[in-house]
Design an enzyme around this catalytic site. Structure first.
Site, PDB file in Angstrom:
ATOM      1  CB  SER A   1      13.700  -0.678 -13.916  1.00  0.00           C
ATOM      2  OG  SER A   1      13.123  -1.825 -13.314  1.00  0.00           O
TER       3      SER A   1
ATOM      4  CG  ASP B   1      14.062 -10.690  -9.962  1.00  0.00           C
ATOM      5  OD1 ASP B   1      14.958 -11.056  -9.182  1.00  0.00           O
ATOM      6  OD2 ASP B   1      13.592  -9.532  -9.962  1.00  0.00           O
TER       7      ASP B   1
ATOM      8  CG  ASP C   1       5.062  -4.735 -16.662  1.00  0.00           C
ATOM      9  OD1 ASP C   1       4.649  -3.678 -17.180  1.00  0.00           O
ATOM     10  OD2 ASP C   1       6.242  -5.118 -16.751  1.00  0.00           O
TER      11      ASP C   1
ATOM     12  NE  ARG D   1      12.846 -10.462  -6.976  1.00  0.00           N
ATOM     13  CZ  ARG D   1      12.252  -9.311  -6.751  1.00  0.00           C
ATOM     14  NH1 ARG D   1      11.607  -9.106  -5.615  1.00  0.00           N
ATOM     15  NH2 ARG D   1      12.292  -8.350  -7.640  1.00  0.00           N
TER      16      ARG D   1
END
Length: 404
Positions: free
Chosen positions: A180, A126, A17, A97
């Site tokens: 994931s 996110d 990605d 984050r």
């Protein structure tokens, strides 16, 4: 080609990605890309990310070891509040984050970049966490979220783009995980694949950090955690740095089948999501912290913290770590921890964390001479309870007399 962006800092893992995003940013915005890769304890070798970025012509490459900062300045402050989202989730992804957002902005300031970019999708939490953090720390920054702009919305399209543009993609041999996953020093998460069916029981070979409780040792493991001002500072009497202590508790907890969670949670963007989590060290620390607080924290202070905690947890989950309200709540929480000092002894056994003892030589509010069921030598006058009860019953007695 879009204009107005000269340099962008990309949160870069080196995977498919973000490798595609790197080239897409250059082609779409005609800008220079700076890559930033954070080591927050995910357990992966990060130098390959540098090699890939260099191969793609990136001149400014940041690979930062943030493990100690992550645990000291984010995980531990959160644990001072005994934080759980929706009663179960220890916020392992959420709490990482704001640190990544902070470092993205720092690097943007250092390099003169006018934008940042991330690989979060338009369906998840996110994107909100990264961007709320970025705007709080640098109000004028431009945020580029390719997943909300491009049409490369499948793995096949990403691979085709990579092949078309000569982007090196590592094709791992063997069976690809259907999940994931996201990992850091606090936890590892699993989403997607068969877990999208809430009735599906997670397969045993999915879990990476912990043995199943059934296969955990038949003998318990005891650990002692020393607290100072609400933070753990030593394990079994040995002083350790925050990251080292959490990593060791992950190892011990995982070996005893501790920290597994299967949860359907409410995402901030509006949908429900099913995820599985392993948080062995965090599960131990949450139990230990509540144990030492039970001994050292005033009743009303403890209850006030418990009332605040769900709101505090939601702020972190939803991406408001850098908000004024979270900072205000943190100041109150931290003030409550001045006397949270002592040692907690825990028994770890087949997925369970059991408090086996707690002591504080300097700050304990427990007075055996008052709490005893034996003769207290006049320390507590039991007759005083009569008036206490009648006064507290007064409003209920009046209501009952009125037939309410």
């Amino acid at each position: 080609m879009a204009s107005g962006v000269k340099k962008v800092v990309l949160a870069y893992s080196g995977g498919l990605d973000t490798s595609v995003i790197l080239k897409w940013l250059e082609d779409t915005y005609g800008c220079e890309v700076v890559t930033f890769t954070a080591d927050i304890g995910q357990g992966e070798e990060l130098e390959p990310a540098r090699t890939k970025a260099q191969a793609m012509g990136v001149k400014e490459i940041y690979i930062d070891d943030l493990r100690e900062e992550f645990v000291r300045d984010f995980v531990f402050p959160m644990f001072r509040a005994n934080t759980l989202y929706e009663g179960e989730y220890l916020l392992g992804t959420s709490i990482a984050r704001p640190l990544i957002a902070k470092r993205l902005i720092e690097i943007a300031n250092e390099t003169g970049a006018d934008a940042i970019s991330h690989g979060a999708t338009g369906k998840g939490n996110d994107q909100v966490r990264f961007e709320l953090g970025a705007y709080a720390l640098k109000p004028g920054v431009k945020v580029i979220a390719p997943w909300r702009e491009w049409d490369l919305n499948s793995r096949e399209k990403l691979l085709a783009y990579a092949e078309q543009h000569g982007i090196p993609v590592e094709m791992k041999r063997g069976k690809k995980s259907p999940y994931s996953m996201d990992a850091n020093l606090l936890h590892i998460s699993y989403e997607g694949g068969p877990l999208e069916d809430p009735w599906f029981e997670a397969e045993e070979d999915m879990w990476r950090w912990s043995v199943s409780p059934e296969n955990a040792p038949d003998q318990p493991t005891y650990v002692e955690i020393t607290y100072q001002n609400g933070d753990p500072v030593a394990l079994d009497g040995k002083a350790m740095s925050p990251a080292t202590l959490l990593a060791e508790l992950n190892r011990i907890g995982g070996a005893n089948g501790i920290g597994r969670l299967d949860l359907v949670e409410n995402r901030y963007v509006g949908m429900k999501s099913r995820g599985c989590y392993e948080t062995p060290g965090g599960t131990i620390l949450l139990k230990a912290h509540r144990a030492i607080e039970s001994l050292t924290l005033d009743r009303e202070a403890a209850h006030l913290k418990d009332e605040m905690m769900p709101r505090y947890a939601s702020l972190i989950y939803n991406g408001y770590w850098w908000s004024p309200e979270r900072r205000m709540m943190q100041a109150l929480i931290d003030a409550s921890q001045a006397h949270v000092n002592g040692v907690v002894r825990l028994k770890l056994y087949k997925g369970n964390v059991i408090v086996a003892g707690r002591q504080s030589t300097t700050d304990s509010l427990f007075d055996a001479s008052i709490a005893t069921f034996e003769d207290d030598a006049g320390a507590y006058n039991q007759k005083d309870a009569e008036g206490f009860i009648k006064l507290n019953a007064l409003r209920m007695r009046i209501a009952a007399q009125r037939g309410r």
